[in-house]
Design an enzyme around this catalytic site. Sequence first.
Site, PDB file in Angstrom:
ATOM      1  N   ASP A 385       0.832  -1.196   0.000  1.00  0.00           N
ATOM      2  CA  ASP A 385       0.000   0.000   0.000  1.00  0.00           C
ATOM      3  C   ASP A 385       0.873   1.256   0.000  1.00  0.00           C
ATOM      4  O   ASP A 385       1.754   1.417   0.858  1.00  0.00           O
ATOM      5  CB  ASP A 385      -0.891  -0.019   1.247  1.00  0.00           C
ATOM      6  CG  ASP A 385      -1.892   1.111   1.271  1.00  0.00           C
ATOM      7  OD1 ASP A 385      -2.827   1.087   0.459  1.00  0.00           O
ATOM      8  OD2 ASP A 385      -1.732   2.020   2.111  1.00  0.00           O
ATOM      9  N   GLU A 414       1.360  -0.539  -5.151  1.00  0.00           N
ATOM     10  CA  GLU A 414       0.156   0.251  -5.347  1.00  0.00           C
ATOM     11  C   GLU A 414       0.574   1.723  -5.326  1.00  0.00           C
ATOM     12  O   GLU A 414       0.470   2.406  -4.326  1.00  0.00           O
ATOM     13  CB  GLU A 414      -0.877  -0.037  -4.248  1.00  0.00           C
ATOM     14  CG  GLU A 414      -2.226   0.611  -4.494  1.00  0.00           C
ATOM     15  CD  GLU A 414      -2.589   1.695  -3.495  1.00  0.00           C
ATOM     16  OE1 GLU A 414      -3.685   2.251  -3.589  1.00  0.00           O
ATOM     17  OE2 GLU A 414      -1.755   1.999  -2.608  1.00  0.00           O
TER      18      GLU A 414
END
Length: 665
Positions: A385, A414
Amino acid sequence: MSERAAIPREGRRRVLVEDVTPRVDGGRYPAKRILGERLDIGCTLVADGHDVLAGTLSYRRVGDSAWHSIPLEGGRNDRWTASFVPDTVGTWEFAVEGWVDRYETWRRGVARKIEAGQDVSVEVLTGAQLLAEAAARASGAHAEALAQAATHARDAKKAGADRFAVSASDSVAALMARHPDRAEATRSPTFRLVIDPPRARFSAWYEMFPRSAGPAGKHGTLRDVIARLPYVQSMGFDVLYLPPIHPIGRSFRKGKNNTLTAGPEDVGSPWAIGAAEGGHKAVHPSLGTVADLRALVTEARARGIELALDIAFQASPDHPYVKEHPEWFSKRPDGTIQYAENPPKKYQDVYPFDFECQAWESLWIELASVVTFWCEQGVRIFRVDNPHTKSLRFWEWCIAEVKREHPETIFLAEAFTRPTLMYALAKAGFTQSYTYFTWRHTKGEFTEYLTELTRPPVSDFYRPNFWPNTPDILPEHLQFGGRNVFVQRLILAATLSSNYGIYGPPFELMEHVARPGAEEYIDNEKFQLRTWDIDREDSLRDIITLVNRIRREHAAFHDNRITFHRTDNEQLLCYSKRSADGASVVLVAVNLDASHRHAGWIDLDHGALGIDPRESFQVHDLLADARYQWQGPRAYVEIDPGIMPAQIFQVRRRIRTEHEFEYFL
């Protein structure tokens, strides 16, 4: 007088080794390849004069003591190449060497003199010396044969041409190539390569929230996810990605639709990691246990699916790290810890780590241990993330540290950020990356973007992963375009990129209502439990299954080599892919206007298709199961998005057998 410049110690090394490929940023970072894939190494060897050059490629896996060496083969414009196939995942290294081949230079020069009718008695003695020197470098039968050739070359009783014929024979030349004089060889720097498992190049991801996998109104568990595996498998996905599975903080917990006030029943955001029950190495009690996670990994793998876990390096205010290691967080002037912000958004339930803190080394070690902990539970894929908000140097070290023990591990970044930063993360070690695919719409945009991503230097280190939607992103075209757009974006993602994923069940159930003022889903699973009717009659499950089967059965879709074919209609995007061995060729035509039928002509690139432009060939529309006979430089397509917004053609070439029968491949 000014001081004389130092004379280079390598002054006798006449060969320059230049433009070695593949290399990334001059060799600062490793290029990436796939296990079992032929690795083509290239370089330029250049020297003064007209002497014959030779060279070798040396390679090994990092940590091995012995090098493997193979000859370089010369081509046009002083370009030399060699290939090998790595047999294990991990980090490899290679170097090339070039030198003046004095024997082949002598052999070629004397042959010309003989052709010109000149006496070569003296020149043959030069060859005898070269043969004797090679005999000293060789051993056993090779040394004996070379010594005999040298003796024959010195035999003054024989004519020079006869002596040359023996000392320059193909058999002697082959021995000389085995034992070259490399005393003045020029060696390139050593370059690294990361060899990843095949799933790094070709994968289909399915994202789901485990807490929404349970019965209506109840918190799902990891055991419920195990029960959902047949559904994921039936659609043809081979990576199942779960958002964070850790305990969720209660302080500043967000309510439904990201409201600042949470009720007693609100479950909070999984990315607000850490509570009294534990932190990054714990499983949320409502989801189950670490043992349940291991069971999920085992059952998924038995079905051909790898489990991917989310790595989010941040903490809720309730995370044990906050009390045990306050030095890892940044404090504001009033003494409070700085929470995450992305104005106008505020994430009071999330504390970012301070990678510039004085205790950065202990922070690095602990965060790397989080990844290795889950590796020890059997996980080999991680979706990370917002990695672009953490130290690039940390990622380079952390990924290398994890891969030292688990070289087959895959990391997906990401990172929706600047291209240079996305590329920097890939160079630092991320195996795959999210992309700007979601925001590409026109033929020009797709052509330009895919051309950038699929060719060196970018393709040497960056592997795209295309997602039509994520829990954070419900693009406008999915909000208002209807079923046609969902199918169109599925086909584009799955066929343009060898790695793609969807966030489900919202995608296959065509969820399209956004939270007012945001490009994300209303009643978002990020903040609440949802119940999904995965057996709904209007689900896209069948078309997803078909597209994934087509991808799996046709090797042309397994990497990102792509050729765009010109069309005379701006709403028609056409591209082809071809496997490395040329056995699998596909051509995709997509109607980019999901509301209207479009037709047009494709200018076929026969070279990209592996087709003789003089021959007719068959194409098989794998979506509609229809076959067409094509011939000539152009092909006509007509696509009604209300029926199917694209055509995926298998190109079937005619093969003539020895009995004159013809069939298609």
